[in-house]
Design a protein around this motif. Sequence first.
Motif, PDB file in Angstrom:
ATOM      1  N   ARG A  55       0.835  -1.210   0.000  1.00  0.00           N
ATOM      2  CA  ARG A  55       0.000   0.000   0.000  1.00  0.00           C
ATOM      3  C   ARG A  55       0.864   1.252   0.000  1.00  0.00           C
ATOM      4  O   ARG A  55       0.596   2.210  -0.735  1.00  0.00           O
ATOM      5  CB  ARG A  55      -0.922   0.009   1.224  1.00  0.00           C
ATOM      6  N   ASN A  58       2.526   1.730  -3.399  1.00  0.00           N
ATOM      7  CA  ASN A  58       1.571   2.262  -4.382  1.00  0.00           C
ATOM      8  C   ASN A  58       1.295   3.740  -4.154  1.00  0.00           C
ATOM      9  O   ASN A  58       1.266   4.536  -5.085  1.00  0.00           O
ATOM     10  CB  ASN A  58       0.261   1.473  -4.337  1.00  0.00           C
ATOM     11  N   PHE A  59       1.122   4.099  -2.887  1.00  0.00           N
ATOM     12  CA  PHE A  59       0.811   5.497  -2.575  1.00  0.00           C
ATOM     13  C   PHE A  59       1.975   6.412  -2.942  1.00  0.00           C
ATOM     14  O   PHE A  59       1.794   7.429  -3.609  1.00  0.00           O
ATOM     15  CB  PHE A  59       0.478   5.642  -1.096  1.00  0.00           C
ATOM     16  N   TRP A  62       2.478   6.843  -6.614  1.00  0.00           N
ATOM     17  CA  TRP A  62       1.519   7.795  -7.169  1.00  0.00           C
ATOM     18  C   TRP A  62       1.978   9.225  -6.889  1.00  0.00           C
ATOM     19  O   TRP A  62       1.917  10.089  -7.760  1.00  0.00           O
ATOM     20  CB  TRP A  62       0.157   7.536  -6.539  1.00  0.00           C
ATOM     21  N   CYS A  63       2.479   9.457  -5.675  1.00  0.00           N
ATOM     22  CA  CYS A  63       2.960  10.801  -5.333  1.00  0.00           C
ATOM     23  C   CYS A  63       4.148  11.195  -6.208  1.00  0.00           C
ATOM     24  O   CYS A  63       4.235  12.337  -6.674  1.00  0.00           O
ATOM     25  CB  CYS A  63       3.384  10.853  -3.869  1.00  0.00           C
TER      26      CYS A  63
END
Length: 73
Positions: A55, A58-59, A62-63
């Motif tokens: 998680r 992925n976060f 994305w950032c």
Amino acid sequence: MLLVAPGPFALARTFVFRRYLTLRSHVVRPVAAPPVVDAARKARKLLKKRAKEERLRNFFGWCEGCGAYGSIF
């Protein structure tokens, strides 16, 4: 309304019944060997840790993607 006083052994019956329930839950429950319990706990912890790391990956991915585009967003 009639109030009936409990019998003299009401508290003793309640005490014995509760102790029976506690004992039954300990006796009926299958006892696993400590190495099995530890291995299962470690496996659950490892799965939870891997899910959390994914998680976060992925976060932050994305950032970084948003940062790469600059001020478009």
